[in-house]
Motif scaffolding. Structure first.
Motif, mmCIF file in Angstrom:
data_model
loop_
_atom_site.group_PDB
_atom_site.id
_atom_site.type_symbol
_atom_site.label_atom_id
_atom_site.label_comp_id
_atom_site.label_asym_id
_atom_site.label_seq_id
_atom_site.Cartn_x
_atom_site.Cartn_y
_atom_site.Cartn_z
ATOM 1 N N GLY A 53 57.254 26.045 8.623
ATOM 2 C CA GLY A 53 55.984 25.470 8.197
ATOM 3 C C GLY A 53 56.063 23.986 7.865
ATOM 4 O O GLY A 53 55.044 23.369 7.567
ATOM 5 N N ARG A 54 57.265 23.415 7.901
ATOM 6 C CA ARG A 54 57.433 21.986 7.628
ATOM 7 C C ARG A 54 57.861 21.276 8.904
ATOM 8 O O ARG A 54 58.768 21.735 9.596
ATOM 9 C CB ARG A 54 58.512 21.772 6.567
ATOM 10 C CG ARG A 54 58.228 22.402 5.225
ATOM 11 C CD ARG A 54 59.367 22.170 4.232
ATOM 12 N NE ARG A 54 60.708 22.277 4.789
ATOM 13 C CZ ARG A 54 61.416 23.418 4.846
ATOM 14 N NH1 ARG A 54 60.917 24.536 4.421
ATOM 15 N NH2 ARG A 54 62.636 23.414 5.347
ATOM 16 N N PRO A 55 57.227 20.147 9.224
ATOM 17 C CA PRO A 55 57.673 19.398 10.408
ATOM 18 C C PRO A 55 59.049 18.783 10.168
ATOM 19 O O PRO A 55 59.361 18.360 9.056
ATOM 20 C CB PRO A 55 56.607 18.320 10.586
ATOM 21 C CG PRO A 55 55.883 18.229 9.294
ATOM 22 C CD PRO A 55 56.099 19.521 8.560
ATOM 23 N N THR A 111 66.893 25.466 6.345
ATOM 24 C CA THR A 111 65.993 24.695 7.198
ATOM 25 C C THR A 111 64.705 25.433 7.496
ATOM 26 O O THR A 111 63.618 24.863 7.428
ATOM 27 C CB THR A 111 66.698 24.338 8.527
ATOM 28 O OG1 THR A 111 67.903 23.648 8.239
ATOM 29 C CG2 THR A 111 65.806 23.469 9.407
ATOM 30 N N PHE A 112 64.814 26.714 7.862
ATOM 31 C CA PHE A 112 63.648 27.441 8.354
ATOM 32 C C PHE A 112 63.096 28.465 7.364
ATOM 33 O O PHE A 112 62.039 29.038 7.584
ATOM 34 C CB PHE A 112 63.987 28.152 9.671
ATOM 35 C CG PHE A 112 64.378 27.195 10.758
ATOM 36 C CD1 PHE A 112 63.413 26.510 11.474
ATOM 37 C CD2 PHE A 112 65.715 26.979 11.060
ATOM 38 C CE1 PHE A 112 63.781 25.614 12.475
ATOM 39 C CE2 PHE A 112 66.082 26.093 12.047
ATOM 40 C CZ PHE A 112 65.112 25.402 12.766
ATOM 41 N N GLY A 113 63.845 28.749 6.306
ATOM 42 C CA GLY A 113 63.405 29.764 5.352
ATOM 43 C C GLY A 113 63.608 31.153 5.928
ATOM 44 O O GLY A 113 64.310 31.341 6.915
ATOM 45 N N GLY A 114 62.997 32.137 5.315
ATOM 46 C CA GLY A 114 63.089 33.500 5.824
ATOM 47 C C GLY A 114 64.248 34.258 5.219
ATOM 48 O O GLY A 114 64.856 33.839 4.247
ATOM 49 N N PRO A 115 64.559 35.402 5.814
ATOM 50 C CA PRO A 115 65.562 36.310 5.250
ATOM 51 C C PRO A 115 66.985 35.807 5.480
ATOM 52 O O PRO A 115 67.216 34.856 6.195
ATOM 53 C CB PRO A 115 65.324 37.608 6.021
ATOM 54 C CG PRO A 115 64.809 37.146 7.346
ATOM 55 C CD PRO A 115 63.970 35.934 7.042
ATOM 56 N N GLN A 116 67.927 36.504 4.866
ATOM 57 C CA GLN A 116 69.344 36.238 5.086
ATOM 58 C C GLN A 116 69.999 37.509 5.609
ATOM 59 O O GLN A 116 69.382 38.560 5.670
ATOM 60 C CB GLN A 116 70.018 35.827 3.785
ATOM 61 C CG GLN A 116 69.581 34.469 3.287
ATOM 62 C CD GLN A 116 70.494 33.971 2.184
ATOM 63 O OE1 GLN A 116 71.703 33.880 2.376
ATOM 64 N NE2 GLN A 116 69.913 33.656 1.043
ATOM 65 N N GLY A 117 71.261 37.388 5.962
ATOM 66 C CA GLY A 117 72.042 38.559 6.368
ATOM 67 C C GLY A 117 71.538 39.203 7.642
ATOM 68 O O GLY A 117 71.152 38.534 8.589
ATOM 69 N N PHE A 118 71.568 40.541 7.650
ATOM 70 C CA PHE A 118 71.199 41.298 8.841
ATOM 71 C C PHE A 118 69.763 41.010 9.256
ATOM 72 O O PHE A 118 69.460 40.892 10.442
ATOM 73 C CB PHE A 118 71.388 42.792 8.585
ATOM 74 C CG PHE A 118 71.036 43.645 9.771
ATOM 75 C CD1 PHE A 118 71.864 43.695 10.876
ATOM 76 C CD2 PHE A 118 69.856 44.374 9.792
ATOM 77 C CE1 PHE A 118 71.538 44.458 11.994
ATOM 78 C CE2 PHE A 118 69.520 45.144 10.891
ATOM 79 C CZ PHE A 118 70.357 45.188 11.987
ATOM 80 N N ALA A 119 68.850 40.891 8.289
ATOM 81 C CA ALA A 119 67.447 40.613 8.617
ATOM 82 C C ALA A 119 67.311 39.271 9.324
ATOM 83 O O ALA A 119 66.538 39.127 10.263
ATOM 84 C CB ALA A 119 66.592 40.648 7.351
#
Length: 143
Positions: A53-55, A111-119
């Motif tokens: 969501g960030r340029p 940088t992109f966010g979101g889950p970690q690990g297997f996800a």
């Protein structure tokens, strides 16, 4: 570094697929998150990406091994990412595009966010598959 490999078969000759991969200005058409791409000299390109969501901007260095039909890339600014596209002729009208993506899970999260690990690995795998499907549609439409 983590590594992910995927491939897709496209219904175009190897030379057509190779030429399409080198048209950086077309990357937004098949790479999710790339808003704009433009060449910067013979072996570099500038990418404007959507990073969670960030340029963000990054510069990518391209290295070709033409006899082997391999295009390797590495970011030189922005998130630390690397990868390789290898093209294998299946016959005169069909080519296998193999993509290898190398990344640090911490860099991806930062940088992109979101889950970690297997996800996170699953999300990156889905994204790479989606990009390859979009590449297939675009390359086959360019004939």
């Amino acid at each position: 570094m983590s590594t992910l490999e995927e491939h897709i078969d496209v219904s175009v000759p190897l030379d057509t697929a190779w030429d399409c991969l080198h048209r950086s200005e077309a990357y937004p058409q098949f790479l999710d998150g790339v808003r704009e791409a433009r060449p910067e000299g013979e072996h570099r390109m500038h990418l404007d990406i959507d990073a969670g969501g960030r340029p963000q901007e990054c510069v990518v260095e391209i290295t070709d091994r033409t006899p082997e039909n391999v295009m390797s890339w590495q970011t030189t600014s922005g998130p630390d990412l690397a990868g390789t596209f290898s093209l294998l002729p299946l016959d005169e009208q069909h080519t296998r595009v193999q993509a290898r993506f190398e990344y640090d899970p911490g860099t991806i999260k930062e940088t992109f966010g979101g889950p970690q690990g297997f996800a996170q690995a699953s999300a990156i795998e889905r994204g790479l598959r989606s990009d390859l499907e979009q590449l297939k549609q675009w390359v086959e439409g360019e004939r």
